[in-house]
Design a protein around this motif. Structure first.
Motif, PDB file in Angstrom:
ATOM      1  N   GLY A 152       0.826  -1.197   0.000  1.00 47.93           N
ATOM      2  CA  GLY A 152       0.000   0.000   0.000  1.00 47.93           C
ATOM      3  C   GLY A 152       0.858   1.244   0.000  1.00 47.93           C
ATOM      4  O   GLY A 152       2.085   1.194  -0.095  1.00 47.93           O
ATOM      5  N   ASP A 163      -2.820   4.275   2.756  1.00 51.40           N
ATOM      6  CA  ASP A 163      -3.884   3.505   2.129  1.00 51.40           C
ATOM      7  C   ASP A 163      -3.329   2.165   1.659  1.00 51.40           C
ATOM      8  O   ASP A 163      -2.443   2.118   0.808  1.00 51.40           O
ATOM      9  N   PRO A 165      -5.432  -0.733   0.362  1.00 53.79           N
ATOM     10  CA  PRO A 165      -6.835  -1.124   0.141  1.00 53.79           C
ATOM     11  C   PRO A 165      -7.114  -2.598   0.330  1.00 53.79           C
ATOM     12  O   PRO A 165      -8.184  -2.967   0.825  1.00 53.79           O
ATOM     13  N   HIS A 166      -6.186  -3.458  -0.060  1.00 55.17           N
ATOM     14  CA  HIS A 166      -6.433  -4.890   0.089  1.00 55.17           C
ATOM     15  C   HIS A 166      -6.403  -5.318   1.556  1.00 55.17           C
ATOM     16  O   HIS A 166      -7.064  -6.281   1.941  1.00 55.17           O
ATOM     17  N   GLY A 168      -7.316  -3.119   3.870  1.00 57.72           N
ATOM     18  CA  GLY A 168      -8.350  -2.325   4.521  1.00 57.72           C
ATOM     19  C   GLY A 168      -7.789  -1.300   5.489  1.00 57.72           C
ATOM     20  O   GLY A 168      -8.502  -0.832   6.382  1.00 57.72           O
ATOM     21  N   ARG A 170      -6.293   2.417   6.371  1.00 64.76           N
ATOM     22  CA  ARG A 170      -6.256   3.794   5.915  1.00 64.76           C
ATOM     23  C   ARG A 170      -5.779   4.685   7.052  1.00 64.76           C
ATOM     24  O   ARG A 170      -6.354   4.654   8.149  1.00 64.76           O
ATOM     25  N   HIS A 255     -11.197  -1.239  -7.242  1.00 61.81           N
ATOM     26  CA  HIS A 255     -11.540  -0.803  -5.891  1.00 61.81           C
ATOM     27  C   HIS A 255     -11.191   0.655  -5.650  1.00 61.81           C
ATOM     28  O   HIS A 255     -11.740   1.289  -4.754  1.00 61.81           O
ATOM     29  N   CYS A 256     -10.280   1.208  -6.454  1.00 63.99           N
ATOM     30  CA  CYS A 256      -9.905   2.617  -6.289  1.00 63.99           C
ATOM     31  C   CYS A 256     -10.965   3.547  -6.852  1.00 63.99           C
ATOM     32  O   CYS A 256     -10.909   4.762  -6.636  1.00 63.99           O
TER      33      CYS A 256
END
Length: 441
Positions: A152, A163, A165-166, A168, A170, A255-256
């Motif tokens: 990330g 971030d 994302p995979h 989760g 942030r 997902h972005c």
């Protein structure tokens, strides 16, 4: 050994970096490469020997021994007993390896995760795994730091994961809390950035000053860039997100939020689903691809088209000499041979591909291990000296200590540091060098 006027910290670190990155080297070669006189190099090596960072030996009889009369120049080797902990965090596992200054992976352990780990759970897992490794380690090992490869965007000056994302995550502080937990200096960076640097130092792009690295894994496709011999990090350390390069107007929503990103058009999941192979078994994937079933080849065609477009975009942006493909992308390259390079050349300005090579990553599963270890060695390679060792910890993995590596009760592995989490606070000037471990002054 008292430091003489000639053994400045900069020169000591310079010699240590040469031996660490280049492998065993004679004192005569060190003299040639540094431009220093022989007596200065002798003093520098002596200081490193006294610290236990390198050792010297005379070349044996045979091919390695120079011809001619006189005493052969001593060979200087980096220590196998000074180690960094290399941490990789994925959606399904947390892994820690102890990597020696000479590049030897002394030990490693993977803890599978039954669900995607949050930041706190990942810190707990790292502490548990490192405790196990230190408990069974050779008592002579000295642990000097921890490097973490994160799938990330990582703000490298303080190790905050902006971030992932995979995972989760942030805006998750990670390096600081992990340093508090372990009582060791911790640095974190994007996994593809550390992978790019590892391939540049030790892999298929060794010595190349301009390269692009793309790695395909469980958390999608990450990218890293080295430009003019330095990591290309951008204003905040976030450059290289090549997995989100636009490659298909009629593509899959990412997902972005965008449509047609590389990592949605070329994904490990799609390949393993159609080949019915385990997600982490790249050998099985290669075997299944070689069978050439029509359904598999249709997925391969789509992925190769997307990959070639992404590489074209990268070439027109940063003009690399070498593009390195790791993970499942390296397997894909091996399956289609020259097709990726041919497709890239067909859609790229000719002058920009005169020297281009597209090659598989050489370091295999060790690419992130070696890259993360460089982060763990950063302070040592910057200063050329070990911080004062105040003793080995005997606390359990839930405790924090400033005197040694966290480990099981009674572990004799020492940590050559008394530094706490404040060592993760890097200046803005330090930021661009946080991934360039050996040059992070």
């Amino acid at each position: 050994m008292a430091r003489s006027a000639t053994t400045t910290p900069g020169n000591v670190a310079r010699v240590l970096r040469i031996v660490h990155e280049g492998g065993p080297v004679t004192r005569a070669e060190l003299t040639r490469r540094t431009g220093l006189n022989r007596s200065t190099v002798l003093a520098l090596v002596g200081e490193l020997v006294e610290q236990g960072l390198v050792h010297e030996e005379l070349p044996g009889a045979g091919a390695d021994r120079p011809a001619g009369v006189g005493r052969p120049s001593a060979v200087v080797r980096a220590s196998r007993d000074v180690v960094a902990a290399a941490v990789t965090v994925e959606i399904d596992a947390v892994a820690v390896a102890l990597v020696a200054l000479d590049g030897t992976v002394r030990d490693r352990l993977v803890e599978p995760q039954s669900s995607v780990p949050g930041a706190a759970a990942a810190i707990d897992a790292v502490a548990r795994v490192l405790a196990t490794l230190t408990a069974r380690a050779d008592p002579a090992l000295r642990l000097v730091g921890v490097g973490v490869a994160v799938p990330g965007i990582v703000r490298v000056e303080d190790g905050v994961v902006r971030d992932a994302p995979h995972l989760g995550w942030r805006d998750e502080p990670f390096a600081g809390p992990l340093a508090e937990r372990l009582g060791l200096p911790v640095r974190a960076a994007n996994d593809a950035n550390v992978g790019a640097w590892a391939e540049r130092l030790y892999g298929s792009a060794r010595g190349v000053d301009d390269l692009v690295y793309l790695n395909g894994g469980a958390s999608g496709i990450g990218g890293g860039i080295v430009s003019a011999g330095r990591p290309f990090s951008g204003a905040d350390g976030y450059a290289g997100e090549l997995g989100h390069t636009f490659v298909a107007a009629n593509g899959i929503r990412c997902h972005c939020g965008a449509i047609g990103c590389l990592e949605t058009e070329a994904s490990r999941g799609a390949l393993t689903a159609v080949t019915r192979t385990a997600p982490d078994d790249l050998d099985a994937l290669a075997t299944a691809l070689a069978e050439g079933h029509d359904a598999v080849e249709r997925v391969v065609d789509r992925q190769v088209t997307a990959l070639a477009t992404a590489i074209r975009n990268a070439i027109h942006t940063v003009d690399p000499q070498v593009v390195v493909l790791g993970g499942f992308l390296g397997v894909l390259l091996g399956h289609v041979g020259d097709r990726v390079e041919d497709d890239v050349r067909a859609q790229t300005m000719a002058a920009m591909t005169d020297r281009l090579r597209i090659v598989p990553a050489e370091l295999g599963r060790d690419v992130l291990v070696r890259g993360a270890a460089e982060l763990g060695f950063a302070a040592l390679l910057r200063d050329g000296t070990l911080p004062t060792t105040t003793g080995a910890t005997t606390t359990g993995p839930s405790s924090a200590t400033s005197t040694g590596a966290t480990g099981a009760p009674g572990t004799r592995v020492t940590a050559a540091t008394s530094t706490r989490a404040s060592d993760t606070d890097h200046t803005t000037a330090d930021r661009d060098d946080a991934v360039e471990e050996a040059r992070s002054a």
